[in-house]
Design a protein around this motif. Structure first.
Motif, mmCIF file in Angstrom:
data_model
loop_
_atom_site.group_PDB
_atom_site.id
_atom_site.type_symbol
_atom_site.label_atom_id
_atom_site.label_comp_id
_atom_site.label_asym_id
_atom_site.label_seq_id
_atom_site.Cartn_x
_atom_site.Cartn_y
_atom_site.Cartn_z
ATOM 1 N N ARG A 270 -77.916 36.100 -34.397
ATOM 2 C CA ARG A 270 -78.584 37.451 -34.123
ATOM 3 C C ARG A 270 -77.546 38.352 -34.864
ATOM 4 N N GLN A 271 -76.265 38.171 -34.606
ATOM 5 C CA GLN A 271 -75.291 39.198 -35.284
ATOM 6 C C GLN A 271 -75.165 38.993 -36.738
ATOM 7 N N PHE A 272 -75.275 37.892 -37.313
ATOM 8 C CA PHE A 272 -75.594 37.661 -38.684
ATOM 9 C C PHE A 272 -76.457 38.363 -39.328
ATOM 10 N N LEU A 273 -77.707 38.071 -38.698
ATOM 11 C CA LEU A 273 -78.937 38.786 -39.152
ATOM 12 C C LEU A 273 -78.516 40.303 -39.366
ATOM 13 N N LEU A 274 -78.257 40.846 -38.168
ATOM 14 C CA LEU A 274 -78.059 42.260 -38.467
ATOM 15 C C LEU A 274 -76.995 42.794 -39.166
ATOM 16 N N GLN A 275 -75.872 41.874 -39.275
ATOM 17 C CA GLN A 275 -74.745 42.509 -40.246
ATOM 18 C C GLN A 275 -75.135 42.221 -41.691
ATOM 19 N N SER A 276 -75.611 41.088 -41.954
ATOM 20 C CA SER A 276 -76.033 40.911 -43.561
ATOM 21 C C SER A 276 -77.190 41.789 -43.884
ATOM 22 N N TYR A 277 -78.074 42.122 -42.993
ATOM 23 C CA TYR A 277 -79.195 43.269 -43.248
ATOM 24 C C TYR A 277 -78.340 44.617 -43.575
ATOM 25 N N THR A 278 -77.260 44.772 -42.596
ATOM 26 C CA THR A 278 -76.769 46.063 -43.094
ATOM 27 C C THR A 278 -75.841 46.475 -44.272
ATOM 28 N N LEU A 279 -75.576 45.032 -44.460
ATOM 29 C CA LEU A 279 -74.481 44.923 -45.841
ATOM 30 C C LEU A 279 -75.445 45.105 -47.105
ATOM 31 N N ILE A 310 -87.802 30.411 -35.407
ATOM 32 C CA ILE A 310 -88.532 29.972 -34.271
ATOM 33 C C ILE A 310 -88.325 28.517 -34.072
ATOM 34 N N ASN A 311 -87.552 28.228 -32.923
ATOM 35 C CA ASN A 311 -87.151 26.982 -32.374
ATOM 36 C C ASN A 311 -88.141 25.856 -32.443
ATOM 37 N N ASN A 312 -87.747 24.590 -32.181
ATOM 38 C CA ASN A 312 -88.603 23.657 -32.037
ATOM 39 C C ASN A 312 -89.517 23.496 -30.796
ATOM 40 N N ASP A 313 -89.128 24.399 -29.770
ATOM 41 C CA ASP A 313 -89.815 24.646 -28.605
ATOM 42 C C ASP A 313 -90.964 25.849 -28.833
ATOM 43 N N GLY A 314 -90.737 26.410 -30.026
ATOM 44 C CA GLY A 314 -92.051 27.634 -30.217
ATOM 45 C C GLY A 314 -91.350 28.679 -29.744
ATOM 46 N N GLU A 315 -90.173 28.909 -29.620
ATOM 47 C CA GLU A 315 -89.564 30.162 -29.177
ATOM 48 C C GLU A 315 -88.923 30.909 -30.205
ATOM 49 N N CYS A 316 -88.944 32.185 -30.182
ATOM 50 C CA CYS A 316 -88.132 33.049 -31.174
ATOM 51 C C CYS A 316 -86.708 33.124 -30.494
ATOM 52 N N LYS A 317 -85.797 32.617 -31.190
ATOM 53 C CA LYS A 317 -84.602 32.584 -30.914
ATOM 54 C C LYS A 317 -83.554 33.550 -31.136
ATOM 55 N N THR A 318 -83.832 34.720 -31.810
ATOM 56 C CA THR A 318 -82.998 35.851 -31.936
ATOM 57 C C THR A 318 -83.719 37.099 -32.192
ATOM 58 N N ALA A 319 -83.082 38.027 -31.856
ATOM 59 C CA ALA A 319 -83.798 39.497 -31.697
ATOM 60 C C ALA A 319 -83.894 40.185 -32.840
ATOM 61 N N VAL A 320 -84.950 39.437 -33.443
ATOM 62 C CA VAL A 320 -85.343 40.382 -35.067
ATOM 63 C C VAL A 320 -86.035 41.504 -34.973
ATOM 64 N N SER A 325 -86.221 49.103 -36.158
ATOM 65 C CA SER A 325 -85.438 50.148 -35.759
ATOM 66 C C SER A 325 -84.167 50.514 -36.754
ATOM 67 N N LEU A 326 -83.553 49.292 -37.029
ATOM 68 C CA LEU A 326 -82.421 49.584 -37.993
ATOM 69 C C LEU A 326 -82.927 50.064 -39.523
ATOM 70 N N MET A 327 -84.071 49.711 -39.842
ATOM 71 C CA MET A 327 -84.622 50.345 -41.082
ATOM 72 C C MET A 327 -84.961 51.664 -41.112
ATOM 73 N N GLU A 328 -85.061 52.399 -39.987
ATOM 74 C CA GLU A 328 -85.323 53.892 -39.842
ATOM 75 C C GLU A 328 -84.020 54.733 -39.801
ATOM 76 N N ARG A 329 -82.954 54.023 -39.873
ATOM 77 C CA ARG A 329 -81.752 54.856 -39.728
ATOM 78 C C ARG A 329 -81.271 54.823 -41.389
ATOM 79 N N PRO A 330 -80.386 55.925 -41.291
ATOM 80 C CA PRO A 330 -79.817 56.133 -42.569
ATOM 81 C C PRO A 330 -78.781 55.272 -43.189
ATOM 82 N N PHE A 331 -78.612 54.809 -44.337
ATOM 83 C CA PHE A 331 -77.673 53.866 -44.788
ATOM 84 C C PHE A 331 -76.970 54.261 -45.930
ATOM 85 N N PRO A 332 -75.616 54.878 -45.495
ATOM 86 C CA PRO A 332 -74.728 55.731 -46.779
ATOM 87 C C PRO A 332 -74.614 54.397 -47.566
#
Length: 486
Positions: A270-279, A310-320, A325-332
């Motif tokens: 989750r942290q990698f997804l959010l940080q790589s997106y922000t970068l 989605i993991n092999n149990d069919g569960e979404c495993k990270t808070a995408v 909401s991140l997209m709506e924030r300004p990104f300098p």
């Protein structure tokens, strides 16, 4: 006779030195309902549009004597509709459909209809589609692609085509000349103008050493789509692409951190997804994509098995769900932000090799050149030149094979066995010999990012102290390369 031979020789030299024209004039694709390019961003109906993309693997099956596009077998899914709606509910607005695995012997017309129906299903779930296809270089694939483009030309759901996934790894030509790559892509551009004038096209570029052959800065794609993996590499590679692809949009098409919630936690993912997106946003990326929708239990390694959301149990495993909401924030934007490990991505700490890359005509230093070194055992590592053309190539063993290029410049390959090295100080000389350096055979796939973290959380802005250490230093001197257009 000698005079005639001399004239022939001059003619050959003139032919070999003729001017090479690079045309990156943007295609005019704008049409109501279609995504188009305006400077460094994507537009849709007059408004900026940011593709938040998830990669999706389909399969081709015959159902009741009719060809269909269905989910990959390991997705364990009842239908495309089920998956596409779930992807939309997760916050994504487009999918990259990986159809570069379509068997060539299929009935083309049936396949075109099946792909069109798949695009309609995506549209019903409010998703747009980037379609990854087999690279149309051979005659049969050129014919297939022309028919596909014609069949789907009116579908604005298909916003882009990816004509070639990661040429660095999948080009069958061992050393492709840059001019040949340009010629091929220019033919694809002509194909798009003729058969799909309102849709965009790109290539799925991998790490920056693509510049050695499929130079993303000179190829006439509508936008640049790059792939980057491994926490230690992501910021560095994004920065290089953002610094050199400034005349068109660039986007992240694939990135991921594998996680099984055992050796790597879902929280790290989750942290990698959010940080790589922000970068990506800070580096002016026009879009962001994750690999892939679902875990693959049959993957060849840990990365292939556990990058899915989605993991092999069919569960979404990270808070995408946090991404919209991140997209709506300004990104300098921060074009000039240099990652702490930009020149030593993987934290090699035995040897530093210094040098300078210059233009052979102007004698000026070339910034953003890519320098690749290999040891005698062909373990490779990269670095870039700074604004003055100077480079520092870190390694754990002595490099003897080299390749160097830069945006719009030729590529040179050479061996160098006579570089003189010396210890940084007497203490290092007492402790180490050239033969007993630690981790000499360490390849990047085996380098864990966790030792570079200062906390228990994942932070892609690593501590600089880990990336400027060395025991032995050497000097390569000046290396000259030339512009393609000369």
């Amino acid at each position: 006779m000698r005079k005639i031979s001399f004239i022939l020789l001059v003619c050959v030299l003139l032919c070999n030195c003729r001017h090479f024209d690079i045309d990156l004039t943007p295609r005019d694709t704008q049409s109501p309902g279609f995504v188009y390019v305006q400077k460094q961003q994507f537009m849709l109906d007059g408004e900026p549009w940011f593709p938040l993309m998830l990669n999706y693997k389909p399969a081709v099956a015959t159902v009741n004597d009719t060809l269909r596009i269905i989910p990959a077998y390991y997705y364990q899914s009842p239908s495309l509709t089920h998956d596409f709606q779930r992807i939309a509910d997760m916050g994504f607005n487009c999918v990259r459909i990986c159809l570069d695995i379509v068997p060539e012997e299929k009935d083309y017309e049936q396949l075109y209809r099946a792909i069109g129906q798949m695009a309609d299903t995506a549209a019903q779930c409010h998703l747009r589609v980037m379609l990854l296809i087999k690279r149309p270089i051979e005659e049969n694939l050129i014919h297939y692609t022309e028919g596909l483009l014609q069949h789907l030309a009116d579908k604005n759901t298909i916003w882009a085509y990816d004509f070639f996934n990661e040429p660095l790894y999948f080009d069958e030509v061992e050393m492709r000349d840059k001019k040949d790559a340009y010629r091929i892509v220019n033919e694809w551009r002509t194909m798009m103008n003729q058969y799909a004038p309102h849709q965009l096209f790109t290539i799925g570029f991998s790490e920056p050493i693509e510049v050695f052959e499929w130079d993303p800065t000179i190829l006439p794609v509508d936008f640049v789509e790059m792939h980057t993996y491994h926490p230690l590499r992501v910021a560095s590679e994004m920065r290089w692409y953002s610094s050199n692809c400034t005349d068109r949009p660039w986007m992240v098409g694939e990135t991921a951190l594998p996680a099984d919630n055992d050796s790597v936690s879902y929280e790290y993912q989750r942290q990698f997804l959010l940080q790589s997106y922000t970068l990506a946003r800070q580096y002016h990326a026009a879009g962001y994509g994750w690999w892939e929708y679902h875990e693959c239990p049959d993957g060849v390694n840990f990365e292939a098995q556990h990058t899915g959301l989605i993991n092999n149990d069919g569960e979404c495993k990270t808070a995408v769900q946090e991404l919209p909401s991140l997209m709506e924030r300004p990104f300098p934007a921060d074009d000039h932000r240099v990652p702490s490990n930009y020149y030593n991505m993987l934290g090699y700490n035995n040897i530093i090799l210094r040098g300078t890359v210059i233009d052979c005509k102007s004698r000026k230093g070339i910034p953003n050149a890519v320098v690749r070194g290999w040891t005698k055992d062909w373990i490779g590592m990269n670095t870039y030149t700074d604004e003055n053309g100077d480079f520092t190539l870190y390694s754990n063993d002595f490099n003897v094979h080299f390749a160097i290029s830069a945006p719009g410049m030729n590529t040179i390959k050479f061996d160098r066995h006579n570089i003189q090295y010396h210890y940084t100080d007497a203490e290092a000389e007492k402790k180490w010999t050239f033969e007993n350096l630690p981790d000499q055979y360490l390849e990047y796939q085996s380098i864990d990012y966790k030792p570079f973290l200062d906390t228990d959380s994942l932070n892609l802005d690593f501590n600089p102290q880990y990336f400027n250490q060395y025991k032995i230093e050497g000097e390569m001197g000046v290396v000259k390369i030339s512009k393609l257009a000369n």
